[in-house]
Write a protein that holds these residues in place. Structure first.
Motif, PDB file in Angstrom:
ATOM      1  N   PRO A  25     -15.005 -48.227 -42.228  1.00 51.46           N
ATOM      2  CA  PRO A  25     -13.908 -47.269 -42.087  1.00 51.46           C
ATOM      3  C   PRO A  25     -13.824 -46.257 -43.239  1.00 51.46           C
ATOM      4  O   PRO A  25     -13.354 -45.151 -43.050  1.00 51.46           O
ATOM      5  N   ASN A  26     -14.279 -46.653 -44.415  1.00 55.29           N
ATOM      6  CA  ASN A  26     -14.087 -45.759 -45.554  1.00 55.29           C
ATOM      7  C   ASN A  26     -15.246 -44.789 -45.788  1.00 55.29           C
ATOM      8  O   ASN A  26     -15.323 -44.152 -46.834  1.00 55.29           O
ATOM      9  N   VAL A  27     -16.132 -44.702 -44.801  1.00 56.51           N
ATOM     10  CA  VAL A  27     -17.150 -43.652 -44.852  1.00 56.51           C
ATOM     11  C   VAL A  27     -16.698 -42.563 -43.893  1.00 56.51           C
ATOM     12  O   VAL A  27     -16.555 -42.803 -42.701  1.00 56.51           O
ATOM     13  N   VAL A  28     -16.409 -41.378 -44.437  1.00 54.20           N
ATOM     14  CA  VAL A  28     -15.936 -40.299 -43.577  1.00 54.20           C
ATOM     15  C   VAL A  28     -16.863 -39.099 -43.721  1.00 54.20           C
ATOM     16  O   VAL A  28     -17.585 -38.983 -44.713  1.00 54.20           O
ATOM     17  N   SER A  29     -16.813 -38.214 -42.759  1.00 52.57           N
ATOM     18  CA  SER A  29     -17.624 -36.998 -42.873  1.00 52.57           C
ATOM     19  C   SER A  29     -16.830 -35.947 -43.632  1.00 52.57           C
ATOM     20  O   SER A  29     -15.613 -36.050 -43.782  1.00 52.57           O
ATOM     21  N   SER A  30     -17.546 -34.936 -44.097  1.00 53.74           N
ATOM     22  CA  SER A  30     -16.875 -33.932 -44.923  1.00 53.74           C
ATOM     23  C   SER A  30     -15.834 -33.150 -44.137  1.00 53.74           C
ATOM     24  O   SER A  30     -14.831 -32.727 -44.704  1.00 53.74           O
ATOM     25  N   ILE A  31     -16.040 -32.984 -42.849  1.00 56.34           N
ATOM     26  CA  ILE A  31     -15.043 -32.235 -42.083  1.00 56.34           C
ATOM     27  C   ILE A  31     -13.801 -33.092 -41.868  1.00 56.34           C
ATOM     28  O   ILE A  31     -12.671 -32.611 -41.892  1.00 56.34           O
ATOM     29  N   GLU A  32     -14.007 -34.403 -41.741  1.00 57.89           N
ATOM     30  CA  GLU A  32     -12.844 -35.299 -41.687  1.00 57.89           C
ATOM     31  C   GLU A  32     -12.096 -35.256 -43.017  1.00 57.89           C
ATOM     32  O   GLU A  32     -10.868 -35.225 -43.055  1.00 57.89           O
ATOM     33  N   GLU A  80     -23.608 -49.119 -57.621  1.00 61.27           N
ATOM     34  CA  GLU A  80     -22.218 -48.843 -57.972  1.00 61.27           C
ATOM     35  C   GLU A  80     -21.327 -49.028 -56.762  1.00 61.27           C
ATOM     36  O   GLU A  80     -21.732 -48.779 -55.634  1.00 61.27           O
ATOM     37  N   GLU A  81     -20.084 -49.449 -57.040  1.00 61.15           N
ATOM     38  CA  GLU A  81     -19.143 -49.654 -55.942  1.00 61.15           C
ATOM     39  C   GLU A  81     -18.138 -48.502 -55.913  1.00 61.15           C
ATOM     40  O   GLU A  81     -17.601 -48.124 -56.953  1.00 61.15           O
ATOM     41  N   TYR A  82     -17.913 -47.948 -54.739  1.00 61.42           N
ATOM     42  CA  TYR A  82     -16.961 -46.841 -54.566  1.00 61.42           C
ATOM     43  C   TYR A  82     -15.894 -47.234 -53.554  1.00 61.42           C
ATOM     44  O   TYR A  82     -16.126 -48.053 -52.675  1.00 61.42           O
ATOM     45  N   ASN A  83     -14.706 -46.607 -53.708  1.00 64.89           N
ATOM     46  CA  ASN A  83     -13.615 -46.907 -52.786  1.00 64.89           C
ATOM     47  C   ASN A  83     -13.750 -46.136 -51.479  1.00 64.89           C
ATOM     48  O   ASN A  83     -13.213 -46.522 -50.455  1.00 64.89           O
ATOM     49  N   MET A  84     -14.458 -45.033 -51.575  1.00 67.20           N
ATOM     50  CA  MET A  84     -14.574 -44.200 -50.383  1.00 67.20           C
ATOM     51  C   MET A  84     -15.826 -43.356 -50.511  1.00 67.20           C
ATOM     52  O   MET A  84     -16.214 -43.002 -51.619  1.00 67.20           O
ATOM     53  N   VAL A  85     -16.446 -43.047 -49.378  1.00 72.46           N
ATOM     54  CA  VAL A  85     -17.640 -42.210 -49.391  1.00 72.46           C
ATOM     55  C   VAL A  85     -17.446 -41.059 -48.409  1.00 72.46           C
ATOM     56  O   VAL A  85     -16.973 -41.254 -47.285  1.00 72.46           O
ATOM     57  N   VAL A  86     -17.763 -39.863 -48.880  1.00 66.37           N
ATOM     58  CA  VAL A  86     -17.695 -38.688 -48.016  1.00 66.37           C
ATOM     59  C   VAL A  86     -19.119 -38.189 -47.783  1.00 66.37           C
ATOM     60  O   VAL A  86     -19.858 -37.949 -48.736  1.00 66.37           O
ATOM     61  N   LEU A  87     -19.489 -38.061 -46.536  1.00 61.08           N
ATOM     62  CA  LEU A  87     -20.830 -37.572 -46.215  1.00 61.08           C
ATOM     63  C   LEU A  87     -20.767 -36.064 -46.000  1.00 61.08           C
ATOM     64  O   LEU A  87     -20.069 -35.579 -45.103  1.00 61.08           O
ATOM     65  N   SER A  88     -21.458 -35.314 -46.860  1.00 58.19           N
ATOM     66  CA  SER A  88     -21.465 -33.859 -46.721  1.00 58.19           C
ATOM     67  C   SER A  88     -22.453 -33.478 -45.638  1.00 58.19           C
ATOM     68  O   SER A  88     -23.635 -33.284 -45.894  1.00 58.19           O
TER      69      SER A  88
END
Lengths: 158, 1002, 325, 264
Positions: B208-215, B344-352
């Motif tokens: 759920p915490n991987v979103v696209s850049s437009i999102e 590394e651990e991240y809370n959220m990832v945005v895919l450009s």
């Protein structure tokens, strides 16, 4: 949930001619620029974001149109507070009107501060066309602040 | 064959809108087809725009409204093209308008259907992150503001029909085929975002915490699903560590997306900056290969992102993402630049995500018969970048290649220019000027005010006691008439208003309904039909400001409505008819600068029959392009140049002044007078040139290097020198080892901007060398390789041909040393550490800088600004990229910023279209709402002149009072409020009107 | 003083005799004690009447506003007055080329008669004597000696720039001038002190002071920067002011005037000295100059400067804006 | 029946409310009486003109007031005195039943058909239902059970759902669109409709619960999730809807978690 509440809730607004402390409701005049803040207010409307009914809006083309005299006069004739809102820095439809406005507002703000006049009655803000919720929030804030200050007798009972 | 004075624009995004507005203003009928139910495109979804952080909706929505109500523009929403016949100048089209199930003529956009709809569906505008109803509008500010029913979601309960007071719901609406006839077609279908779901490695759609850049863009938006807070979808917490992954679906051969999407580096930086601004807790990290900040003021933005906002850049491409199931965090494994493996651990990832061709690209190309390129973007030629392979069909925006908003807007105007050139003989043939009855003279009449209060179905009437507002209004000063309407904006009410004005002799009209921002023009139109000046009109916004926002306190909402009506009456008592000033328009054009930009622009005007003066200060035309032999794509620049110069010399409408410079320029749009100054060895017999438009195409200069022994050692040359060697067969074959250094005179303290073309230049020359002499060794020392867009292909080609690329950091530049007679360069690269390279030839990729002196001289003469780097500064970085704030003056080419030849041509074409919006008219109608000065009060202090952004105010040096040019004034009122002596007033918003409104406190 | 007088005489004389100017603006002795009046020096013999001292306290620049453009005029000015001239030049009211500035370095400054009047109990004096820094005032029934420091205009007490910044001729001043009043006093000390008071005290102060105002417009008339053809207070359509005795009218007038002077006031304090009610109205304007400095780093007064309210920086401070939560 | 103080120690005697339609079921009860059919004395009958009159909120209110069971009886399908009133009752019951499943009270409410000729059958239904309720024990909402705050809040949420006009409209049109034809002259599949109804009811129920939790005191997503035992992602999504409808607002941010409150 929302629809049932509508009929249940009854609110009495003070008659506007006689203002006593108990039934007093703040009346606030808001000068909004046409392109951002007025559009932000429209968005709050379209999004049905509820906010206190105490503000009366005056539409002007740009926050740069607002003469500090408008603000002072508003307080003199009895508006309980004044809200002025324009486009965020950089967003001005007229390129730079809000920057000049900001300078005028800071003069007025400092003058109020220096003269010991309560600044809560004069409020400046930036609201963009996409910030319907922010607009509602600022109205809430200003209304609350004004309510705490009580009726504007600033230039009345001197 | 008869040419048709109409144009079809495919796509209602920002590019399509810009083309449509340009052409509609230039005297053509314009049809705009839009696949969805509202125009605005992707820009309407964006929160902010780089590099100015402008609010996207703030700058877009005025354009949307303008397009929506322009008399020459017809919007065909929910429409697809079925068939095309005919040829350039006269096309016939068959278009399918899909049923909306809501009659857009009747729909008032009130939204009650959506509220009552029992179906909760998804909201596409908000990228599926919140719910919407089956009866929906695309987004609240949509143009046109009409609802439609999503038939796939609809269960057909019939509730919306029951609640719609406007009777707009039509369940049996059928798809409709229409035929139109146009002279030209502009393709602006935009792009599709790359869908990362099939790339399972990133877990998009799974975690759920991987979103696209437009999102993420919608997340950032104040009107988005999270109200502008940066939260993560799994639990609504603020993500502290946010990773942005660049090049998802770009520069990726494995997934058939080999090109660079051009915009992701910048929008990612912007999203990171805005995220940090919205939520200080957020710490963004951006994983990228190169940082492609090649545009005007882009590099400064990246520097600010890093230094001011603390955004971390890591040069690496992430290969996969795993989720920590305990907390929905995401684990990123990557190889750092020096080769070490990091997790590394991240809370959220945005895919450009990158920009794909639109999914209907192939379909479009088949219907229209134009070619696509290897990536399915529209194929164009280097020297005609906005023309498709089919005559009469032009292209703009991201469909031609991935590009950002200003480049899209430029190309939108450029394609409009081609339509202008093709159809100029049919201009004004299909636009009808509406005839109004003669205006009633109301001067000296006491105000007789009529008030129409709208129920807006139940939108107002359901919460505000409308009849009591009407009763209240009747007793206000000078109110002759008041009534309520179910919908004041409906067609039948317009007739009623006209009749009422006549019957009751009304001379001021107030409508208390919704927002004047969208509805004022409609009512102004109505009262004009009754013979009233359109400015004798006021609105009270009792819907957006009362009923909709005070639903639970109906009494207060009614009180407020009364107040707003009273305030409107108070103002209406003082409003006066306003006249729009008419200014003459001289149809001649002055183009300053005879390089490719100036030449292209001048030809664009001359070919439409406008007399054009082209002024060049040197002895020959051609400018900087004279030194360039080929583009990176392999096009012959010299051939093109000699063709275009020949064309210019032959054109009767084009007068060329060589060895000439501007001596003085006076006047304003439509009425300029210019004196030229010729060089000493040439006689000046030109006198004064009269013209209506000015184009600044004064170009740029090549940086003259002082570093790396340039001009001291013959083995150190510039790319231009090197290009000459290669293309003119002057290359010394004994030279075996060649090193190139990028960013000479660019991206440093003095010139902080990127010169944009040097990476492509270096690669072009490397490939050429490798083609000629495959055994020679080339090493390119670079900071970032910026082969944006479709140029990425050549970067790959160079590498495959054995060109080596080695990165260095800004603070560790390569050092050149002369060891005896040998040249050695010391490089400290983050990839491989310190190395020494021996070389036979050092090629410096030198940047472009503005001609400082001449720009500093020209800018005040034209009263236009320069930016910090001393390039000319356009009126608006995003949406007015070739205009100046001062009307009638335009800029293109290197005078604007560094750019390649095709981009310069595009800009020159854009200037032609922008200027044609003036040139197509015999006179220009200025705004009615403008500032006026009472010279008896003016003391000439000049403060107003300082505050005017449009140079509309000048000093009458004789009388020492100011004058306001009504043609240039835009009516903002900044001068009015700064005048201490209250000598200026703003018509339509006078001090007195506002004073009276303020005095309405009760 | 003698040295100044001498140098001044020479400059004026040369200007007149060489016809470099049509006349020179200076001062002569008035009919009342300690009063000076403006003097038009057209001929050499007028020079004898010229005086220069601590009660030459009118700003002659104000008179320049009456003169038509294109007339070459000499004028004797102290630095505070020069500052006002610079603003007027910047605001197109005066052409720099028309004016020959004879700059005079200032020593102690000028006398504020409101202070004198206060110290002698509001009585009228008919004679005075000067002995060094001691000024003795004599009236019908009193005699009082006061130190110069106690009757100097506040503007002079806080003045930091006593040497002309812009001039065509500079009067030679005695060396000790440079050492006078070089104490380390903050030029905004009075503003800073006032700011330390509680808001209520500040408000009470202004209320009390402005109560006294009669809207006589002496402040406006004395101000070198007030040159509007029609003052906003006199505007009709709309008539912003009723000009009644209502305190709010006075407040609005003075606040608006302060905004008009924001960043423009050159701190000559003519307004306060001119006020028949002794209201220190200059405090407001001085505050706004200080604010221009603090906020926008704009307190220099130089030729060609943009005006404070006619310019901006993109990152001007805006901490006073209301933000949403 | 006489009540003794020690009743609580004896077997639990449920309190059952019966909604009976005038034309069939009430007549059936009359017949049972005339025929002297014996059945337990636990049912208190309310006579209505039609089972379609049984508003879902009657049922919910009765449960909130502590009724241990509710019996709704109408004419057999097709026999309705008013034509299709009992179909309405069926649709309403379906919604109530779905909702009560959320609070595990669904087995305390029953809908059945009794004709004027079925006195014996009436007695049997009452007997069976009384026995069933008796075996279930007192309703968790009855005074005897000392209802917990959680169950009260849940019921409040259920009550709000049945008040929701959108849901009422949806339920009201069910028969038309699934049996006859909708506005497009099409028929919507019953399962498809049920799916939609289920989703809508559940979403609305969750939202109402969240709202009432926030009414108690401002909370974060995590706190609500813990209280309701529902996944954070779902809570967050429904919070967004509440915020969109301008019913709740941000209160503050604690660490990294936004805390929400209801809007006044």
């Amino acid at each position: 949930m929302e629809d049932t509440e509508k009929t249940e809730e009854i609110q009495v607004i003070a008659p506007t001619d006689k203002v006593t402390d108990e039934n007093w409701e703040p009346k606030i005049i808001a000068f909004l620029c046409n392109w951002c803040s007025y559009a932000g207010a429209d968005l709050a409307g379209v999004s049905r974001i509820q906010y206190p009914p105490n503000v009366r809006v005056v539409r002007v083309p740009c926050s740069g149109r607002i003469n500090p005299l408008f603000i002072l006069k508003s307080l003199q004739v009895g508006w309980d507070s004044v809200l002025v809102s324009g486009c965020h820095p950089g967003d001005c439809h007229y390129i730079s009107g809000n920057y000049y406005a900001r300078r005028k507002f800071s003069v007025l703000d400092d003058l109020f501060e220096f003269m010991g006049i309560d600044k809560g009655r004069v409020n400046f803000s930036w609201v963009s066309a996409a910030e319907g919720a922010a607009f509602a929030n600022i109205i809430e804030k200003v209304t609350e602040k004004t309510r705490k200050l009580g009726p504007n007798r600033l230039f009345k009972e001197l | 064959m008869e040419k048709i004075g109409a144009v079809l624009v495919i796509g209602g995004g920002i590019a399509g809108i810009q083309s449509a507005l340009d052409l509609a203003e230039s005297g053509y009928k314009v049809y705009v087809t839009e696949k969805t139910t509202g125009i605005g495109g992707v820009m309407a979804q964006l929160d902010k725009t780089f590099p100015t952080n402008d609010c996207s909706m703030c700058i877009l929505s005025p354009k949307l409204v303008e397009a929506g109500r322009h008399p020459n523009i017809e919007l065909l929403i929910n429409a697809n093209i079925l068939k095309l016949d005919g040829e350039a100048g006269n096309f016939k089209l068959n278009i399918l308008r899909k049923a909306l199930f809501i009659n857009s003529e009747k729909c008032t956009g009130c939204g009650i259907c959506g509220q009552e709809c029992p179906v909760e569906s998804i909201d596409i505008y908000n990228e599926h992150m919140v719910i919407n109803s089956a009866a929906f509008v695309k987004y609240p500010q949509s143009v046109p503001l009409v609802f439609s029913i999503n038939k796939d979601m609809c269960i057909g309960c019939g509730i919306c029909q029951a609640v719609c007071k406007a009777h707009a719901v039509e369940y049996f609406q059928q798809d409709e085929e229409i035929n139109i006839n146009v002279g030209a077609i502009i393709l602006a279908p935009g792009f599709d975002e790359f869908d990362p779901a099939p790339l399972q490695v990133y877990g998009y759609g799974k975690y759920p915490n991987v979103v696209s850049s437009i999102e993420f863009e919608r997340i950032l938006s104040a009107s988005g699903p999270y109200s502008g807070m940066v939260l993560r979808p799994s639990d609504g917490d603020i993500p502290e560590k946010v990773a942005f992954l660049q090049c998802i679906g770009s520069r990726d051969v494995h997934h058939a997306k080999p090109y660079c999407s051009s915009v992701c580096c910048m929008y990612t930086a912007k999203e990171a900056v805005i995220a940090k601004e919205h939520q200080h807790q957020v710490n963004p990290t951006i994983f990228s290969m190169d940082i492609r900040a090649y545009g005007k003021d882009f590099d400064k933005y990246i520097i600010r992102a890093q230094d001011e906002y603390g955004i971390r850049y890591i040069r690496s491409r992430i290969s996969s993402i795993e989720e920590n199931p305990r907390n929905n965090n995401l684990i990123l494994n990557y190889e750092s630049e020096d080769g070490s493996l990091i997790s590394e651990e991240y809370n959220m990832v945005v895919l450009s995500v990158g920009l794909n061709p639109p999914d209907d690209a192939i379909k479009l190309s088949k219907i229209f018969g134009f070619e696509l390129n290897e990536y399915n973007f529209c194929k164009t030629d280097h020297f005609t970048p906005s023309k498709t392979s089919k005559s009469g069909i032009f292209v703009c925006g991201a469909f031609a290649a991935p590009k950002d908003i200003p480049e899209s807007v430029i190309q939108a105007s450029a394609s409009a220019a081609h339509a202008n050139i093709l159809l100029h003989s049919a201009r004004n043939s299909l636009v009808t000027k509406k005839v109004y009855p003669p205006e009633i003279n109301v001067e000296g009449q006491a105000p007789r005010i009529g008030i129409f209060v709208c129920h807006c179905g139940t939108n107002i009437g359901g919460y505000v006691d409308v009849p009591s507002v009407v009763e209240y209004a009747k007793n206000l000063e000078n109110v002759e008439y008041a009534e309520d309407n179910l919908y004041t904006c409906s067609a039948d009410t317009q007739i009623k208003i006209v009749e009422t004005i006549k019957e009751h002799n009304l001379n001021r009209v107030i409508v208390a309904s919704c927002t004047p921002r969208t509805h004022e023009p409609l009512f102004q139109e109505t009262i004009r039909e009754a013979g009233l000046n359109p400015y004798l009109f006021e609105m009270a916004n009792i819907r957006d400001q009362c009923s909709w926002v005070h639903m639970h306190v109906p009494i207060a909402a009614t009180d407020k409505s009364k107040d707003l009506v009273r305030m409107a009456v108070s103002k209406a008592n003082k409003i006066e008819p306003l006249q729009r000033t008419i200014l003459d328009m001289n149809h001649n054009v002055l183009v300053i600068g005879g390089g490719i930009s100036g030449l292209s622009a001048a030809l664009g005007f001359a070919e439409q029959g406008f007399m054009t003066y082209l002024v060049e200060k040197t002895t020959e035309l051609g400018g900087h392009a004279k030194n360039i032999h080929a583009s990176i794509e392999g096009n012959n620049v010299q051939e093109f140049l000699s063709n275009i110069i020949e064309k210019a010399n032959k054109n009767e409408n084009l007068k060329i002044f060589l060895e000439s410079e501007i001596d003085t320029i006076e006047g304003f749009v439509g009425n300029f007078e210019t004196k030229l100054k010729s060089s000493e060895n040439k006689e000046n017999d030109e006198g004064t040139l009269e013209h209506g438009i000015i184009v600044v195409a004064t170009g740029g200069e090549q940086y003259q290097p002082t570093e790396y022994l340039y001009s001291k050692d013959p083995r150190v040359v510039t790319q231009i020198d090197f290009e000459k060697m290669l293309f003119e067969s002057k290359f010394d074959e004994k030279v075996n080892k060649i090193v190139m250094i990028q960013c000479i005179g660019s991206r440093n303290e003095k010139n902080p901007y990127c010169s944009r073309v040097c990476c492509a230049e270096a690669i072009k020359n490397s490939i050429k060398l490798k083609d000629l002499y495959p055994e020679k060794e080339v090493i390119v020392l670079f900071r970032d390789i910026r082969t944006y867009g479709l140029k990425e292909k050549y970067y790959r080609e160079a590498r495959s041909k054995g060109v080596m690329f080695l990165r260095f950091e800004e603070d560790l530049p390569p050092e050149l040393e002369k060891e005896g007679e040998n040249l050695v360069i010391h490089v400290d690269s983050p990839n491989i550490g310190k190395v020494d390279l021996e070389l036979d030839l050092l090629v410096l990729s030198v940047g472009i800088h503005p001609p400082y002196e001449s720009n500093e001289k020209m800018a005040p003469m034209l009263k236009v600004p320069l930016n910090d780097d001393k390039f000319f500064l356009e009126a608006h970085v995003k949406l007015r990229p070739v205009d100046f704030a001062t009307a009638g003056i335009f800029v293109c080419g290197l005078a604007h910023s560094p750019r390649s030849i095709d981009e310069s041509i595009m800009q020159a074409n854009a200037v032609v279209s922008r200027a044609s919006t003036y040139l197509s008219k015999d006179e220009i109608e200025a705004e009615g709402i403008i500032a006026t000065v009472d010279i008896s009060k003016c003391s000439g202090c000049g403060l107003c002149i300082e505050t005017c952004a449009y140079n509309a105010i000048t000093m009458d040096e004789e009388k020492m009072v100011v004058e306001i040019n009504s043609g240039l004034c835009k009516g903002c009122g900044a001068c009015v409020s700064s005048c201490r002596g209250l000598a200026i007033d703003l018509l339509g918003y006078t001090d007195e009107e506002i004073y009276l409104v303020i005095n309405e406190f009760k | 003083m003698e040295q100044i007088k001498k140098s001044l005489n020479e400059i004026v004389k040369s200007l007149i005799s060489e016809k470099k100017v049509e006349y020179v603006f200076g001062f002569e002795e008035g009919t009342l004690p300690l009063k000076s009046v403006p003097l038009y020096i057209e001929k050499e013999e007028d020079i004898d009447r010229m005086i220069w001292n601590e009660y030459c306290n009118l700003n002659l620049v104000k008179f320049l506003l009456e003169e038509p453009h294109g007339k070459k005029i000499g004028i004797i000015l102290k630095n505070c007055e020069i500052r006002s001239l610079i603003v007027l030049i910047n605001e197109n009211q005066i052409n720099r080329e028309d004016i020959v500035i004879i700059g005079v370095p200032c020593s102690y400054g000028i006398i504020d008669f409101n202070k004198v009047s206060k110290l002698i109990g509001g009585k009228e004096f008919t004679e005075f004597k000067k002995n060094g820094n001691d000024y003795t005032f004599k009236g019908v029934d009193f005699e009082k000696t006061i130190k110069l420091q106690d009757i100097l205009s506040n503007s002079c007490v806080y003045c930091k720039d006593k040497n002309p910044v812009e001039y065509d001729y500079l009067v030679e001043a005695p060396i000790e001038f440079k050492t006078i009043q070089e104490e380390d006093i903050d030029e905004y000390l009075d503003v800073i002190e006032f700011e330390k008071k509680k808001p209520k005290e500040r408000w009470e102060y202004f209320k009390k002071e402005l109560e006294k105002c009669t809207l006589c417009m002496a402040c406006r008339e004395s101000c070198p920067l007030c040159y509007c053809k029609v003052c906003f207070i006199d505007s009709n359509q709309p008539q912003w002011f009723d000009k009644t005795e209502d305190l709010s009218e006075k407040l609005l007038f003075h606040m608006t005037r302060a905004i008009h002077l924001a960043g423009r006031c050159i701190m000559c304090e003519a307004c306060t000295r001119a006020c028949p009610e002794g209201i220190n109205i200059h405090l407001l304007y001085k505050k706004l100059r200080k604010m221009s400095k603090d906020r926008w780093n704009a307190d220099k007064i130089e030729l060609g400067d943009p005006s404070v309210l006619g310019s901006y920086k993109i990152d001007d401070p805006q901490e006073f804006m209301v933000k949403e939560d | 029946m006489t009540e003794s103080k020690s009743e609580s120690e004896k077997e639990f005697e449920p309190k059952i409310l019966g909604f009976l339609c005038n034309w069939c079921s009430y007549a059936g009860a009359d017949l049972a009486g005339v025929s002297r059919n014996q059945y337990p004395p636990n049912v208190r009958v309310i006579r209505l003109m039609c089972s379609g009159r049984v508003d879902p909120n009657f049922v919910i209110d009765a449960l909130i007031k502590g009724a241990d069971g509710i019996l709704i009886l109408g004419c057999h399908l097709g026999d309705c005195h008013y034509g299709e009133g009992n179909y309405e009752a069926q649709a309403n019951y379906k919604m109530v039943d779905k909702l009560l499943k959320f609070v595990k009270l669904d087995n305390r409410v029953t809908l059945d058909w009794v004709s004027a000729a079925e006195g014996t059958y009436f007695a049997k239904i009452v007997t069976d239902f009384t026995n069933k309720i008796r075996s279930l024990g007192p309703s968790p909402l009855s005074k005897k059970s000392n209802p917990s705050i959680e169950i009260q809040l849940k019921m409040k949420a259920v009550k709000q759902v049945v008040y929701n006009p959108r849901i009422r409209k949806l339920v009201g049109r069910e028969r038309n669109i699934t049996l006859n034809e909708n506005v497009y002259e099409e028929i919507i599949d019953k399962d498809e409709f049920d799916l939609l109804l289920n989703e809508t009811l559940e979403a609305e129920y969750v939202r109402n619960q969240i709202y009432f939790h926030l009414e108690e005191s401002p909370k974060s997503v995590k706190e609500i999730s813990n209280k309701m035992g529902i996944d954070k992602k779902i809570i967050f999504e429904q919070l967004l809807v509440l915020r969109q409808r301008s019913l709740i607002d941000l209160s503050e941010i604690k660490g990294y978690s936004p805390v929400y409150k209801v809007k006044k």
